[in-house]
Design an enzyme around this catalytic site. Structure first.
Site, PDB file in Angstrom:
ATOM      1  CG  LEU A  86      -5.894   7.526  -6.784  1.00 42.47           C
ATOM      2  CD1 LEU A  86      -5.216   8.349  -7.862  1.00 42.47           C
ATOM      3  CD2 LEU A  86      -5.661   8.131  -5.420  1.00 42.47           C
ATOM      4  N   GLY A 131      -4.269   3.132  -5.096  1.00 45.30           N
ATOM      5  CA  GLY A 131      -4.045   4.181  -4.090  1.00 45.30           C
ATOM      6  C   GLY A 131      -4.205   3.673  -2.665  1.00 45.30           C
ATOM      7  CG  ASN A 153      -5.439  -2.364  -9.365  1.00 47.92           C
ATOM      8  OD1 ASN A 153      -5.031  -1.327  -8.861  1.00 47.92           O
ATOM      9  ND2 ASN A 153      -6.727  -2.614  -9.520  1.00 47.92           N
ATOM     10  CD  GLU A 154      -2.009   2.005  -9.714  1.00 45.32           C
ATOM     11  OE1 GLU A 154      -1.552   0.856  -9.596  1.00 45.32           O
ATOM     12  OE2 GLU A 154      -2.133   2.798  -8.775  1.00 45.32           O
TER      13      GLU A 154
END
Ligand SMILES: CCCCCCCCCC/C=C\CC(=O)SCCNC(=O)CCNC(=O)[C@H](O)C(C)(C)COP(=O)(O)OP(=O)(O)OC[C@H]1O[C@@H](n2cnc3c(N)ncnc32)[C@H](O)[C@@H]1OP(=O)(O)O
Length: 277
Positions: A86, A131, A153-154
């Protein structure tokens, strides 16, 4: 023979081959003999998924479905990156309207990609975090070049991968591996990703990548298409329905969280860090 044509209007299968003509964010190439589509993300430098790119992808997916596309390869025009996930700038200090519009388009695009009746393959020719990993996981088959990174990896960024991102990963690598990977926000090398089944094959280079992607589609296109798609959507329906029936709640989750000062601070630090690299 591959034919790429610029066009300004949406036309018939044989007349249109690149219909993001105004922005060129998505290059669409269709093989006139086989009908196989190559959808190449083309937002330099790293295909970060902003509203415009997502909208171009969504439009392309609608078009392919309407034209009864027999198979699609998703790839990137970047040499280093499949998609950087994103666009962080969409989430950093947005207005409520902008954030809502963005998230809603992300949902639209994912629902279309995850539910295509035709076979899809991600030709992952570069890094694929967050994303970007979601896009790859939404295809039916993943082939990756060596020495790149992929994963959700958020957590490492101080944000949380939404439930449907998590579900996609769980559906591919199973509960235990997904739990470990998601809690840690782990990025996998291509080789590690192959080992845990996050990708299905490795390719030696871009040429081999595209050849393997075509081989996968040839095999799939030899199957009765209706039976094939009913089984596919059957497997994906629970994950899809969860989001489709909970779209508003998911938007609310995003809006509630993205404006949190801690989340904005994490995003700011991360954007700064990337810029200083
Ligand atoms: C309790 C809290 C709940 C919170 C809930 C909120 C819900 C949020 C849910 C979020 C879901 C999904 C999240 C995402 O997808 S976030 C995006 C995550 N992406 C990344 O971590 C990748 C970051 N990028 C990189 O690691 C590298 O860029 C790369 C992809 C490995 C490529 O490396 P490179 O060396 O080839 O390129 P680089 O020099 O780093 O970058 C070139 C320029 O591009 C800019 N850029 C990179 N990534 C992004 C991005 N994702 N968005 C926007 N811009 C990006 C980078 O800053 C460089 O810009 P410039 O040229 O310096 O101006």
């Amino acid at each position: 023979m591959f034919v790429l044509r610029q066009c300004l209007t949406l036309g018939t299968k044989s007349s249109i081959r690149n219909f993001s003509a105004t922005t060129n964010l998505v290059n669409l190439t269709i093989n006139e003999d086989t009908g196989v589509a190559i959808m190449e993300l083309n937002k330099p430098p790293v295909n970060s998924l902003n509203y415009e790119l997502l909208e171009a992808m969504h439009r392309t997916l609608v078009k392919l479905e309407n034209e009864k596309c027999p198979g699609m390869i998703l790839t990137s025009s970047s040499r280093s990156t499949f998609s950087a996930g994103l666009d962080l700038l969409e989430m950093y200090k947005p207005t409520v309207d902008k954030a809502r519009r963005f998230w809603s388009m992300l949902q639209n695009t994912w629902i279309k990609l995850y539910s295509t009746p035709y076979p899809t393959v991600a030709a992952i020719n570069g890094h694929s975090p967050a994303g970007g990993c979601l896009l790859a996981m939404s295809c039916e088959h993943r082939i990756m070049v060596p020495d790149k990174m992929i994963g959700l990896n958020e957590t490492q960024l101080g944000i949380v991968a939404p439930q449907w991102f998590q579900d996609c990963m769980r559906n591919i690598i199973g509960e235990r591996q997904a739990e470990k990977a998601l809690i840690a926000g782990r990025m996998f090398t291509s080789e590690e990703a192959l080992k845990i089944g996050l990708v299905d094959e490795l390719a030696t280079d871009k040429e081999d990548l595209m050849q393997k992607a075509h081989d996968f589609l040839d095999e799939q296109m030899g199957l009765p298409p209706l039976a094939r798609s009913v089984v596919k959507v059957g497997f994906r329906k629970d994950t899809l329905s969860k989001l489709i029936n909970g779209r508003e709640a998911d938007i609310k989750m995003f809006l509630d969280n993205v404006f949190q000062p801690k989340v904005q601070e994490s995003l700011e630090n991360y954007i700064q860090m990337l810029k200083k690299k």
